[in-house]
Design an enzyme around this catalytic site. Sequence first.
Site, PDB file in Angstrom:
ATOM      1  N   SER A 202     -27.455 -56.930  -2.734  1.00  0.00           N
ATOM      2  CA  SER A 202     -26.065 -57.340  -2.551  1.00  0.00           C
ATOM      3  C   SER A 202     -25.062 -56.211  -2.738  1.00  0.00           C
ATOM      4  O   SER A 202     -23.918 -56.323  -2.298  1.00  0.00           O
ATOM      5  CB  SER A 202     -25.725 -58.492  -3.508  1.00  0.00           C
ATOM      6  OG  SER A 202     -25.983 -58.131  -4.852  1.00  0.00           O
TER       7      SER A 202
ATOM      8  N   ASP B 250     -16.365 -59.557  -8.725  1.00  0.00           N
ATOM      9  CA  ASP B 250     -16.903 -60.789  -9.288  1.00  0.00           C
ATOM     10  C   ASP B 250     -17.612 -60.392 -10.585  1.00  0.00           C
ATOM     11  O   ASP B 250     -17.308 -59.356 -11.154  1.00  0.00           O
ATOM     12  CB  ASP B 250     -17.802 -61.541  -8.295  1.00  0.00           C
ATOM     13  CG  ASP B 250     -19.007 -60.723  -7.818  1.00  0.00           C
ATOM     14  OD1 ASP B 250     -19.397 -59.758  -8.507  1.00  0.00           O
ATOM     15  OD2 ASP B 250     -19.569 -61.048  -6.748  1.00  0.00           O
TER      16      ASP B 250
ATOM     17  N   HIS C  52     -20.577 -57.471  -9.128  1.00  0.00           N
ATOM     18  CA  HIS C  52     -20.320 -56.423  -8.143  1.00  0.00           C
ATOM     19  C   HIS C  52     -18.980 -55.736  -8.369  1.00  0.00           C
ATOM     20  O   HIS C  52     -17.953 -56.416  -8.519  1.00  0.00           O
ATOM     21  CB  HIS C  52     -20.365 -57.019  -6.737  1.00  0.00           C
ATOM     22  CG  HIS C  52     -21.625 -57.783  -6.458  1.00  0.00           C
ATOM     23  ND1 HIS C  52     -21.703 -59.158  -6.573  1.00  0.00           N
ATOM     24  CD2 HIS C  52     -22.860 -57.352  -6.102  1.00  0.00           C
ATOM     25  CE1 HIS C  52     -22.941 -59.545  -6.291  1.00  0.00           C
ATOM     26  NE2 HIS C  52     -23.657 -58.466  -6.006  1.00  0.00           N
TER      27      HIS C  52
END
Length: 392
Positions: A38, A320, A323
């Site tokens: 991610s 978030d 990240h």
Amino acid sequence: MKAVANLLLLSLVHFIVFLKPVKAEQAAVKALYVFGDSFLDNGNNNYIEGTDAKSDYPPYGVDFPVGPTGRFTNGRNPADVLAEHLGIAGYLPPFNNNQTKGDRILHGVNYASAGAGIFDTTWVTEHIIPLSHQVENFLNVTLPELEAELNDTSYFMSHAIFMFLIGGNDYNYLCFDSDDDTCDFEELTSNLIGNYSIQLQKLYDAGARKFVLYNLQPSGCNPTSRIQNDGACVKEYNDAMVLFNNHLNASLDDFMEEMPGSVFVYVNTYNILSQVIDEPASFGIEVINASCCYVEGTKGITCEEYGSPCSNRSIYLYYDRVHPTEKVYNYLSTRAYLSNLSSEVHPINVKTLANITFNSTLYNVPYKLWPVEVLNNEGFSISGQEELRPAS
């Protein structure tokens, strides 16, 4: 004895002659192929049914030109920033987009998938794309299309850059988020590096020669971890990342021995992000223990859909709870590209890697034996069997 000496001298002359740098106009390969999780996903998971590992909704992409794309941040991710430094126009297309073909693949493709691990079994219930499948997508789909676009892919493959950032999800899935409290970190790490090496070897066998390996971030210090530990970093999580990073770093020489002619750049994500965590004010960061966007509950990770982000993203380390913000990602990949500090990137930076040109006679020669004229002198020299090092 004299005959032997003459033979050795003749061999050395041939070695130097055949290792001449290629002409400058041949060196204009600007291509980046991206593999990971991610931290690098730019929208591949958008096309996967049955997975919740997506970020194709606001407030993700609030600072990206076209809004939410599947990047897990407010703007660009590390691959975007590195591609810009390499002079690649526009943004790399995600592999899963059915328009990613033809001349759109000539400057690179992103294969990264949020939730992906080095092991095929990591988060398999989320239907994400593990590293081995990402590499297969390149070899089985993209490479044949490159061969159709180019007369000869050997030079192109040897000068394109292959970027990786992956491994953290394997620890989460198999150890930290597992009911099994008997995780053998040493054995797990050894197996992860072994599997990682297999995928690198597959790309090498297909002609890849330039590799950029970002190591793992200090995940024990992200907001998700701090919530579990009264606001402090979780040492066990960071220790696992350090263990992986140390094994990966120690494997670089093995990789280059097993893959003659290859060059690996090791990017110390852990150290670079730790600088920001330890001295946030030096980077204009004020908030390191909370997310910029609203995340529901104490166990949530990603931004609530259509929630409002913080008004000043530039003062937050994390967008978030896992990240980083675009600002931090920009710093990470800019250091990867330009830094001359061995604590951040070694044995060379990505700028120097991009400027290395060589022809097919170099493909099976260990990089430590390359003569100095093979390198486009960007402040680094090579002599005999010495390591690449700053020129004095």
